[in-house]
Design an enzyme around this catalytic site. Structure first.
Site, mmCIF file in Angstrom:
data_model
loop_
_atom_site.group_PDB
_atom_site.id
_atom_site.type_symbol
_atom_site.label_atom_id
_atom_site.label_comp_id
_atom_site.label_asym_id
_atom_site.label_seq_id
_atom_site.Cartn_x
_atom_site.Cartn_y
_atom_site.Cartn_z
ATOM 1 C CG HIS A 450 -1.718 1.186 1.497
ATOM 2 N ND1 HIS A 450 -3.089 1.194 1.413
ATOM 3 C CD2 HIS A 450 -1.370 2.449 1.861
ATOM 4 C CE1 HIS A 450 -3.547 2.399 1.698
ATOM 5 N NE2 HIS A 450 -2.510 3.184 1.992
ATOM 6 C CD GLU A 451 1.607 3.653 3.774
ATOM 7 O OE1 GLU A 451 1.816 4.671 3.091
ATOM 8 O OE2 GLU A 451 0.671 3.577 4.589
ATOM 9 C CG HIS A 455 -0.092 6.164 -0.616
ATOM 10 N ND1 HIS A 455 -1.320 6.601 -1.064
ATOM 11 C CD2 HIS A 455 -0.295 5.689 0.643
ATOM 12 C CE1 HIS A 455 -2.224 6.408 -0.111
ATOM 13 N NE2 HIS A 455 -1.628 5.857 0.934
ATOM 14 C CD GLU A 509 -4.995 6.513 2.441
ATOM 15 O OE1 GLU A 509 -4.587 5.338 2.471
ATOM 16 O OE2 GLU A 509 -4.238 7.482 2.623
#
Length: 715
Positions: A450-451, A455, A509
């Site tokens: 995810h990070e 992103h 998100e």
């Protein structure tokens, strides 16, 4: 609002209080590193009152009320109970409220943005105030009544944070009940033209209909050389606000930021290298003068500070709680690197160039080169803000991310924090043992992807300055959604958040979570984290972790409707809104991939049933189709298409609202609140003190943190 409506806002009883252990990692630091960590920790905690003021008008007074009670009786709460003439149950209910308040730094949930209220009666609060004069003074000095602790039954919309003209509360717009969303957006556009960033501001509308932009700074006036917008402090507005004025008012949170800047300078004296020293100088300049240009320089230096023993970041960073998604909450992080776990994340960074092409878009919609970021697993000493995340990907400035890069951190002692016998609703009994055994590993995989690859991916197609583009406008990229050349892109001065506005945080998100769901299906990535040997096999340990990850997302999607308000039909939490849309993606994938299983009309036996054998085919395909749309609309600044898609995927219909949500509220579990350590400097040495993971320990830790009222000098 009737009694049943009020009951959903009661404090968790009891709250889930967990420790944030750090002693072994802190003790491994040198004396110089401890002093560096201590001073930034002090700076972070000295921003407490900033957070409180950003939450609600009454939060600062309630904080002082709680601390006054603790200090008056030195934590001997039974003596307060006796003197106040209250019951043991009433005391326990107050302590639970105080603990949740301190864990959220305010009386609105940091994760959900809804107000929570004490289970004890107003008479209990009155009795405690009568027993401790300083506690009563804390309320009286801020003109806060006991009623402010409780539900605004005549104005139910104020139980949720949001735009004031929609009836909600937002302390980012103080003393401005009639300021409108349109006016806020008009001011945002105007200050963008003036190259003035909004993250460290609040906006006030005066009685005359003019506006004041309150700039957080340790000085009451702009520096001699002028502020970020130059020497002027009063501007004539244009457009719909023609005839009105905007005044820049410096010195918001002046006492706190002056103290913060002092501790930042002290930290700079113990910096490990010139990069850290320069970073502290820019922080001090930003907090002292209110310059976000200086803050951006600090973030550029932070990205360049590779592999520090003590990792930090501090300032006005995340915009989730501002309904306009432009003003940021104060937060401060101080942590120690966990070298062993960092190795796995570094392997993920090394593998990223080979993983990014597996995402469902072409090179036209991806950065020209992947700049490998620093990705570390951290053990948190201090995280001050309205809540502690499991992972972070910052800075949030697109120009820095595109030109210099970013950092990813995973917060190890947050991820591993557990409460004993924690209930797990909506998981089938057949899956429960596997889920409990693998959910932590699955979450670590999810956070890592995810990070870094969520992103950290994507190219915003833009006209960078007049007539200059980062793509060929004569032959623009072809959208994989329409199979036609793109027609929208970011204009000069526009950013992702300014174009997508209020949906930007949750939308992004969701995009990052979808990347995690798609790439967690890659068994090479699971192997990097130590699961399996890279061979595709949904029935081995790697398959267990994958299955637990999909179950966790589906379960979170059900639980998400707690954070949707049926009165305003508004989502109160960005991540949970995203997870609800991903569950809908699972459900709409078809072929029996995911179903909600129940036999009782009241859904009291509701569970999620997910076909493990179809994750790699039906599940991944559905996620990638949704992800492709989210990504392309973001990259091309196609707000209309993006909003239409996201509104559809996050719409809560009558079945979800009337049937599922009541059962979710009935079975909801308390969110964790973390008891953090304190540090103290004595004769050039730094000592650490940890506290018991109890309500009493939580309150004691805050009482000993030295966050004094205005005008009182702290440690």
């Amino acid at each position: 609002m009737d009694n049943q409506g009020v009951s959903q806002y009661y404090t968790d009883g009891p709250p889930t209080v967990v420790p944030l252990p750090i002693k072994s990692h802190f003790e491994a630091l040198t004396d110089q590193q401890k002093l560096y960590a201590h001073n930034i920790s002090r700076a972070a905690f000295l921003g407490t009152r900033i957070v409180l003021r950003q939450v609600s008008p009454e939060s600062e007074a309630i904080f002082d009320f709680i601390i006054a009670l603790q200090q008056a009786y030195h934590g001997k709460w039974s003596e307060l109970q006796y003197d106040a003439g209250t019951s043991e149950q009433a005391l326990r209910e107050f302590l639970e409220y105080a603990t949740q308040f301190l864990g959220n730094l305010g009386n609105y949930k940091g994760f959900g943005d809804s107000k929570f209220i004490p289970r004890c009666s107003p008479e209990t609060i009155d009795a405690f105030a009568s027993a401790v004069p300083k506690a009563k003074e804390a309320l009286d000095a801020n003109k806060v009544s006991v009623a402010a602790f409780y539900a605004t039954t005549d104005e139910p919309a104020k139980m949720h944070l949001g735009f004031p003209d929609k009836g909600h509360l937002s302390a980012y717009y103080p003393h401005s009940p009639d300021i409108t969303q349109d006016e806020i957006e008009q001011i945002s556009a105007f200050i963008a033209e003036k190259k003035l960033l909004p993250e460290n501001t609040r906006l006030k509308k005066t009685k005359e209909g003019n506006f004041q932009l309150l700039i957080a700074s340790g000085l009451s006036r702009p520096p001699p050389e002028g502020g970020d917008a130059g020497p002027d402090t009063v501007f004539d507005l244009n457009g719909k606000l023609q005839g009105k004025k905007l005044e820049l008012v410096y010195g918001d949170h002046i006492e706190e930021l002056a103290k913060i800047a002092l501790h930042i300078k002290k930290a700079g004296l113990n910096a490990a290298n010139d990069t850290q020293k320069q970073m502290m100088d820019e922080y001090a300049k930003s907090f002292g003068t209110g310059s976000l240009n200086a803050f951006k320089k600090s973030q550029e230096l932070w990205v360049k500070d590779i592999g520090p023993f003590v990792e930090t970041n501090i300032g006005f960073i995340e915009t989730y709680r501002d309904p306009a998604n432009v003003r940021a909450e104060w937060e401060g992080l101080v942590a120690m690197v966990n070298k062993e776990r960092t190795q796995a994340f570094q392997k993920l960074v090394d593998a990223a160039p080979s993983m990014i092409p597996k995402l469902p878009w072409g090179k036209d919609f991806e950065k020209d080169t992947f700049s490998a970021p620093d990705f570390t697993s951290l053990e948190v000493l201090t995280f001050n803000g309205s809540g502690i995340p499991a992972g972070i990907n910052i800075p949030n400035y697109d120009d820095i991310r595109q030109a210099i890069g970013f950092k990813n951190v995973s917060l190890g002692n947050v991820l591993s924090a557990k409460a004993p016998n924690e209930p797990i609703p909506f998981i089938r009994s057949d899956d429960l043992e596997l889920y409990q055994s693998n959910r932590d590993q699955a979450f670590e995989v999810q956070v890592g992807i995810h990070e870094l690859l969520g992103h950290g991916t994507g190219k915003l197609l833009q006209e960078t300055s007049r007539g200059k583009y980062n793509f060929d406008p004569s032959s623009p990229p072809v959208s994989p959604i329409t199979n036609k050349p793109i027609t929208t892109y970011y204009k000069p001065g526009q950013t992702w958040s300014s174009v997508f506005g209020g949906i930007s945080a949750s939308y992004e998100e969701c995009r990052a979570e979808c990347v995690a769901m798609a790439l967690s299906c890659d068994f090479d990535i699971l192997h990097i984290f130590g699961f399996g040997d890279g061979t595709v096999n949904v029935n081995n340990k790697a398959g267990d972790v994958l299955y637990a990850g999909y179950l966790s997302m589906a379960r979170a999607g059900i639980a998400a409707v707690e954070f949707w308000d049926p009165k305003s039909r508004k989502w109160g939490q960005a991540h949970m809104q995203a997870r609800f849309s991903i569950l809908k993606t699972f459900l709409e994938a078809g072929d029996g991939f995911t179903i909600l299983d129940y036999s009782k009309d009241d859904l009291s036996d509701l569970t999620v049933k997910l076909d493990r054998e179809k994750i790699l085919t039906v599940g991944r395909k559905a996620v990638e189709e949704y992800l492709r749309k989210l990504h392309i609309f973001k990259c091309t600044a196609d707000y209309e298409a993006g909003k239409k898609l996201y509104d559809e995927m996050t719409d809560v219909d009558e079945w979800w609202a009337g049937k599922v949500r009541p059962e979710v509220l009935r079975r909801k579990t308390a969110r964790k609140v973390f008891v953090q350590a304190n540090t103290y400097e004595k004769d050039g040495k730094v000592e650490l003190k940890e506290y018991e993971p109890t309500c009493e320990g939580m309150i004691q830790s805050w009482s000993e943190r030295g966050v004094y009222p205005q005008g009182v000098v702290g440690i």
